[in-house]
Design an enzyme around this catalytic site. Sequence first.
Site: not given
Lengths: 119, 150
Positions: B64-66
């Site tokens: 998960p990344h942002c």
Amino acid sequence: MHPQLEILLQIQDLKAQRRDLAEVESERKVEEEEFQIDPEQAIQSIDEKIAELEGELTPSVRSRYERISRDRGRAVVPVINGICYGCFVSIPTSLASDVRRNDEVHHCDHCGRFIYVVS
Amino acid sequence: MELREFFDRDAISLDLKGETKDEILKELIGLLGVDEKSEAILFKMLRRRENLGSTGIGRGIAIPHCRSLVVNRLRVAFGRKSNGIDFQAIDNNPVHYFFLIVAPPLEVSNQYLPVLGKVAQFAKEPDVPSRLAEIQTPDEFLNLLAEKAI
């Protein structure tokens, strides 16, 4: 955190995500190859969310947001060590103290961008 | 810089409790130690990213990344859920290992993409899933990262 500031932060985060997908070739490639994302479809989806969030801004906040976005690009910037990271000018000590709580919508007196402090 | 240098012991959990995608994302965000409002914004951003397509890249691993304005530097966390959960991964298999990556929109050192690439490369190492299953302590996780020298 002020609800309008929270919306502004979300819009700016989405714009960063959009920029990466639309303009940063290496990012686009990673998303396509590693995560099997369709960049064009993703950009469209992000644009729709941005438009939805912009609709939640009050008229006065939206007016400034649109003007600053048009004239200066990024409309929301952090304050780090008392410096506005939009124009890199020190903000007055009294304002810095208020901004620290992020419970009101403040802007930089110099560049007009919305400002907030990272906890 | 190698991947090992980006991880802190405090941001490693080898026993995630969550049973759903949302619960796991919230738990991972909790490892970063940001305030409650920032946690909520990060969750929304990560959820929206997942809605564009799962970050479960297969072999039991998700990244998960942002980017988000609520952090002022690159932050990473690792979590393990031994039983695995449905994360709508590319290979449709349960995900056991989660690498969270969050960075501000503008970084002086521009580390976000290189770190994302390094984690993806690490995840492709043939023995990594089985090694991640065996580790007993955060230090063993850090040692594995160091051993791979990615």
